[in-house]
Design an enzyme around this catalytic site. Structure first.
Site, PDB file in Angstrom:
ATOM      1  N   GLY A  87      41.317  47.579  41.220  1.00 48.71           N
ATOM      2  CA  GLY A  87      40.460  46.875  42.183  1.00 48.71           C
ATOM      3  C   GLY A  87      40.798  47.291  43.610  1.00 48.71           C
ATOM      4  O   GLY A  87      41.975  47.408  43.953  1.00 48.71           O
ATOM      5  N   ARG A  93      38.777  51.925  37.255  1.00 48.42           N
ATOM      6  CA  ARG A  93      39.740  51.548  36.214  1.00 48.42           C
ATOM      7  C   ARG A  93      39.435  52.476  35.052  1.00 48.42           C
ATOM      8  O   ARG A  93      38.442  52.278  34.363  1.00 48.42           O
ATOM      9  CB  ARG A  93      39.546  50.087  35.801  1.00 48.42           C
ATOM     10  CG  ARG A  93      39.673  49.074  36.934  1.00 48.42           C
ATOM     11  CD  ARG A  93      39.611  47.656  36.371  1.00 48.42           C
ATOM     12  NE  ARG A  93      39.187  46.674  37.347  1.00 48.42           N
ATOM     13  CZ  ARG A  93      39.999  46.018  38.185  1.00 48.42           C
ATOM     14  NH1 ARG A  93      41.274  46.270  38.168  1.00 48.42           N
ATOM     15  NH2 ARG A  93      39.539  45.118  39.018  1.00 48.42           N
ATOM     16  N   ASP A 153      48.905  46.344  39.197  1.00 46.00           N
ATOM     17  CA  ASP A 153      49.720  46.417  37.974  1.00 46.00           C
ATOM     18  C   ASP A 153      49.195  47.452  36.972  1.00 46.00           C
ATOM     19  O   ASP A 153      49.974  48.190  36.377  1.00 46.00           O
ATOM     20  CB  ASP A 153      49.874  45.032  37.328  1.00 46.00           C
ATOM     21  CG  ASP A 153      48.549  44.370  36.993  1.00 46.00           C
ATOM     22  OD1 ASP A 153      47.505  44.799  37.532  1.00 46.00           O
ATOM     23  OD2 ASP A 153      48.546  43.425  36.177  1.00 46.00           O
ATOM     24  N   THR A 176      46.752  45.529  46.046  1.00 47.78           N
ATOM     25  CA  THR A 176      45.972  44.579  45.234  1.00 47.78           C
ATOM     26  C   THR A 176      45.903  43.250  45.964  1.00 47.78           C
ATOM     27  O   THR A 176      46.909  42.801  46.528  1.00 47.78           O
ATOM     28  CB  THR A 176      46.591  44.354  43.837  1.00 47.78           C
ATOM     29  OG1 THR A 176      46.029  43.158  43.269  1.00 47.78           O
ATOM     30  CG2 THR A 176      48.093  44.197  43.848  1.00 47.78           C
ATOM     31  N   ASP A 185      45.741  40.504  44.584  1.00 46.89           N
ATOM     32  CA  ASP A 185      46.342  39.452  43.741  1.00 46.89           C
ATOM     33  C   ASP A 185      47.819  39.164  44.018  1.00 46.89           C
ATOM     34  O   ASP A 185      48.325  38.132  43.633  1.00 46.89           O
ATOM     35  CB  ASP A 185      46.218  39.834  42.262  1.00 46.89           C
ATOM     36  CG  ASP A 185      44.799  39.710  41.747  1.00 46.89           C
ATOM     37  OD1 ASP A 185      43.952  39.194  42.501  1.00 46.89           O
ATOM     38  OD2 ASP A 185      44.541  40.133  40.609  1.00 46.89           O
ATOM     39  N   ASP A 243      50.321  40.340  42.458  1.00 47.89           N
ATOM     40  CA  ASP A 243      50.914  40.024  41.156  1.00 47.89           C
ATOM     41  C   ASP A 243      51.865  41.125  40.693  1.00 47.89           C
ATOM     42  O   ASP A 243      51.797  41.585  39.550  1.00 47.89           O
ATOM     43  CB  ASP A 243      49.808  39.797  40.109  1.00 47.89           C
ATOM     44  CG  ASP A 243      48.848  40.976  40.020  1.00 47.89           C
ATOM     45  OD1 ASP A 243      48.891  41.848  40.904  1.00 47.89           O
ATOM     46  OD2 ASP A 243      48.056  41.027  39.065  1.00 47.89           O
ATOM     47  N   ARG A 275      43.137  36.705  38.162  1.00 47.09           N
ATOM     48  CA  ARG A 275      43.000  36.621  36.708  1.00 47.09           C
ATOM     49  C   ARG A 275      44.280  36.112  36.079  1.00 47.09           C
ATOM     50  O   ARG A 275      44.271  35.264  35.211  1.00 47.09           O
ATOM     51  CB  ARG A 275      42.688  38.019  36.169  1.00 47.09           C
ATOM     52  CG  ARG A 275      41.617  38.085  35.164  1.00 47.09           C
ATOM     53  CD  ARG A 275      41.311  39.511  34.773  1.00 47.09           C
ATOM     54  NE  ARG A 275      42.010  40.499  35.579  1.00 47.09           N
ATOM     55  CZ  ARG A 275      41.538  41.700  35.862  1.00 47.09           C
ATOM     56  NH1 ARG A 275      40.365  42.056  35.424  1.00 47.09           N
ATOM     57  NH2 ARG A 275      42.239  42.560  36.573  1.00 47.09           N
TER      58      ARG A 275
HETATM   59  O1  F6P Z   1      42.822  42.818  40.461  1.00 51.62           O
HETATM   60  C1  F6P Z   1      42.104  42.326  41.516  1.00 51.62           C
HETATM   61  C2  F6P Z   1      40.917  41.534  41.068  1.00 51.62           C
HETATM   62  O2  F6P Z   1      40.151  41.263  42.219  1.00 51.62           O
HETATM   63  C3  F6P Z   1      41.209  40.252  40.280  1.00 51.62           C
HETATM   64  O3  F6P Z   1      41.584  39.173  41.105  1.00 51.62           O
HETATM   65  C4  F6P Z   1      39.908  40.039  39.573  1.00 51.62           C
HETATM   66  O4  F6P Z   1      40.082  39.267  38.413  1.00 51.62           O
HETATM   67  C5  F6P Z   1      39.475  41.435  39.228  1.00 51.62           C
HETATM   68  O5  F6P Z   1      40.089  42.277  40.184  1.00 51.62           O
HETATM   69  C6  F6P Z   1      37.999  41.658  39.213  1.00 51.62           C
HETATM   70  O6  F6P Z   1      37.761  42.954  38.807  1.00 51.62           O
HETATM   71  P1  F6P Z   1      36.358  43.675  38.834  1.00 51.62           P
HETATM   72  O7  F6P Z   1      36.067  44.039  40.258  1.00 51.62           O
HETATM   73  O8  F6P Z   1      36.550  44.870  37.983  1.00 51.62           O
HETATM   74  O9  F6P Z   1      35.360  42.707  38.323  1.00 51.62           O
END
Ligand code: F6P
Length: 326
Positions: A14, A75, A106, A129, A131, A133, A175
């Site tokens: 992300g 991803r 991560d 990130t 998050d 995390d 998440r």
């Molecule tokens: O990892 C960062 C994040 O923004 C999370 O908080 C969220 O769950 C996820 O990415 C959303 O991913 P995507 O943009 O692929 O929907």
């Protein structure tokens, strides 16, 4: 003198505000130190496909203030296959790249860990990130911006919630991690903050709302992380309406707004420091580490440790929620 001459940089997973500032720092530090720097587009997917180009200092002009990532991101499922990794390795060799700077979260470091066990290419990671995390850094690039974005939204919601005497549920990203919820919730004065790291006792939440209603505390803001064990905003809304059908409840899911926007000063400084540190580490021969900041000092944590999870949430901060919203 550095033995390496060419390095590559990519952003993966992300996107996070401040990734551009990190790319800028990598490119400028690399070129300043006599290296050639190659940008790899769309993370590991671009590595597989050879979407790689040489970057000059002017390629990173005027990006420090921009959200998103000029290198784009992805991803990549293919990268986690034997074939994907082999293709990536071949592309790296073909372009003569001798070291990599990986900016991501991560998933990026989990991928890196598997890849670099098999193919020996020096690599340094930078935590990017929203998050936060990850083990190994007090903050991650994008976290501060995301928290401020969420806090501004909570402030605005508070105005309208106050005007109507409403209960509001605000769902933020995260998440697996509750840091955005926790920090934006505390900064926004939320009455309840629900995070994946703590088991949600729904009855306690409902009792608190009832209690607030009884004592005429008419605004009740609940900030919930999308990954909370009870569920997100929708599940919470349903539970509240079931117990208190006459209550005026509204829900707001902030979603990807939290991933965009101009990075805060704090994220830009973090990104600049880590981008510089990552390149210097590669030059010094360090490999398979993520650069981070702990107690305002640059520190390096091995990929295999970083990929294993995040630092625990402080009990002191958790205890603030109920005391300060009382
Ligand atoms: O990892 C960062 C994040 O923004 C999370 O908080 C969220 O769950 C996820 O990415 C959303 O991913 P995507 O943009 O692929 O929907």
């Amino acid at each position: 003198m550095s033995k390496i001459k060419k390095i590559g940089v990519l952003t993966s997973g992300g996107d996070a505000p401040g990734m551009n500032a990190a790319i800028r720092a990598v490119v400028r530090t690399g070129i300043y130190s006599g290296l050639s720097v190659y940008g790899i587009k769309r993370g590991y997917q671009g590595m597989i496909e050879g979407d790689i180009f040489e970057m000059k200092t002017t390629d990173v002009s005027n990006i420090i203030q921009r959200g998103g990532t000029i290198l784009k991101t992805a991803r990549s499922k293919e990268f986690m296959t034997e074939e994907g990794m082999k293709k990536s390795y071949d592309q790296i060799r073909k372009h003569g790249i001798e070291g990599l700077v990986l900016i991501g979260g991560d998933g990026t470091f989990r991928g890196a860990n598997v890849f670099f066990e098999k193919y020996i290419i020096p690599a340094i990671g930078i935590p990017g990130t929203i998050d936060k995390d990850l083990i190994g850094s007090d903050s991650t690039i994008g976290f501060d911006t995301a928290v401020n974005t969420a806090m501004e939204a909570i402030d605005k919601i508070r105005d309208t919630a106050e005007a109507h005497d409403r209960v509001f549920i605000i769902e933020v990203m995260g998440r697996d991690a509750g840091y955005i919820a926790l920090n934006s919730g505390i900064a926004g004065g939320a009455e309840d903050i629900l995070i994946p790291e703590e088991i949600t006792n729904i009855n306690e939440v409902l009792n608190r709302i009832e209690n607030d209603e009884r004592r005429k505390k008419t605004v009740h803001l609940i900030v919930v992380a999308e990954g909370d064990d009870f569920g997100g905003a929708r599940e919470l809304h349903a539970a509240i309406s079931e117990r208190m059908p006459l209550l005026d409840v509204r829900t707001c899911i902030l979603g990807h707004i939290q991933r965009g926007g101009s990075p805060t000063a704090s994220d830009r400084v973090l990104a600049s420091r880590l981008g510089h540190a990552a390149v210097m580490a590669l030059i010094e021969g360090k490999t398979q580490f993520m650069a981070g900041v702990k107690n305002n000092e640059i520190v390096f944590t091995p990929f295999n440790k970083v990929a294993k999870g995040s630092d625990p949430i402080s009990k002191d901060i958790l205890s603030l929620i109920s005391i300060l919203s009382h």
